[in-house]
Design a protein around this motif. Structure first.
Motif, mmCIF file in Angstrom:
data_model
loop_
_atom_site.group_PDB
_atom_site.id
_atom_site.type_symbol
_atom_site.label_atom_id
_atom_site.label_comp_id
_atom_site.label_asym_id
_atom_site.label_seq_id
_atom_site.Cartn_x
_atom_site.Cartn_y
_atom_site.Cartn_z
ATOM 1 N N PHE A 94 0.820 -1.206 0.000
ATOM 2 C CA PHE A 94 0.000 0.000 0.000
ATOM 3 C C PHE A 94 0.855 1.258 0.000
ATOM 4 N N PHE A 99 4.868 0.083 -4.012
ATOM 5 C CA PHE A 99 3.783 -0.431 -4.853
ATOM 6 C C PHE A 99 4.302 -1.202 -6.065
ATOM 7 N N MET A 103 3.759 -5.270 -6.904
ATOM 8 C CA MET A 103 3.119 -5.774 -8.120
ATOM 9 C C MET A 103 4.038 -6.772 -8.849
ATOM 10 N N HIS A 132 -7.049 -7.735 -1.641
ATOM 11 C CA HIS A 132 -6.853 -6.411 -2.248
ATOM 12 C C HIS A 132 -5.796 -6.476 -3.352
ATOM 13 N N GLN A 133 -4.713 -7.170 -3.087
ATOM 14 C CA GLN A 133 -3.619 -7.264 -4.054
ATOM 15 C C GLN A 133 -4.076 -7.992 -5.322
ATOM 16 N N ASP A 136 -6.315 -5.565 -7.252
ATOM 17 C CA ASP A 136 -5.520 -4.487 -7.858
ATOM 18 C C ASP A 136 -4.647 -4.994 -9.001
ATOM 19 N N GLY A 137 -4.114 -6.205 -8.864
ATOM 20 C CA GLY A 137 -3.182 -6.722 -9.865
ATOM 21 C C GLY A 137 -3.817 -7.433 -11.039
ATOM 22 N N GLY A 139 -7.707 -7.398 -11.443
ATOM 23 C CA GLY A 139 -9.087 -6.982 -11.680
ATOM 24 C C GLY A 139 -10.100 -8.039 -11.298
ATOM 25 N N LYS A 141 -11.960 -10.494 -8.401
ATOM 26 C CA LYS A 141 -12.273 -10.531 -6.975
ATOM 27 C C LYS A 141 -11.923 -11.894 -6.405
#
Length: 154
Positions: A94, A99, A103, A132-133, A136-137, A139, A141
């Protein structure tokens, strides 16, 4: 760690408490094995689940109970993604200065597995930061094991 944080007068109580402290999936596995939760309580629909194991869980316990409970209902197949760390490492990913590195760690194994998952495959991760990762990485869920089991109750 709790026994080390309390005073000597509470250490024995903390040790007794520790023997009765379980992760949610350890509790569910115990209840399933004892017959208190049956396979018939779950839907018959097929679910293919890809599990990313949380680093902290691997370090202090095991993901074997998670695999057990997610393979328990009829027609469920849960496979572990051989992913290691998602790259988030608590709040590390975060932080603006970390960041990009977080990734890159996710891209090593986890993200490609998630992207290559089938359209109907469920992605599972017990860690909040892991979910969350993954979102974010990739798209996509990821769901907590309890969410998957709850949504599968008949």
């Amino acid at each position: 760690e709790f026994p080390d944080l309390v005073g000597a007068d509470l250490k024995a109580s903390a040790l007794r408490l520790g023997k009765n402290t379980l992760m949610m999936d350890e509790f569910l596995e115990r209840e399933m094995r004892s017959g208190k939760i049956s396979r018939e309580q779950f839907t018959d629909r097929e679910n293919n689940i890809l599990l990313h194991g949380h680093c902290q869980q691997r370090a202090v316990a095991s993901i074997a109970p998670t695999l057990f409970v997610l393979n328990y209902p009829k027609n469920f197949t849960c496979t572990e993604i051989p992913s290691g760390c998602c790259g988030m490492a608590g709040s590390f990913g975060f932080e603006k200065e970390h960041f990009e590195l977080s990734m890159k760690v996710g891209e090593m194994v986890l993200f490609p597995w998630v992207r290559n998952a089938g359209e109907n495959d469920l992605i599972c991760a017990s860690g909040t930061s892991c979910r969350h990762q993954i979102l974010d990485g990739t798209g996509k869920k990821a769901f907590h094991p309890v969410e998957i089991l709850f949504d599968s109750l008949s």
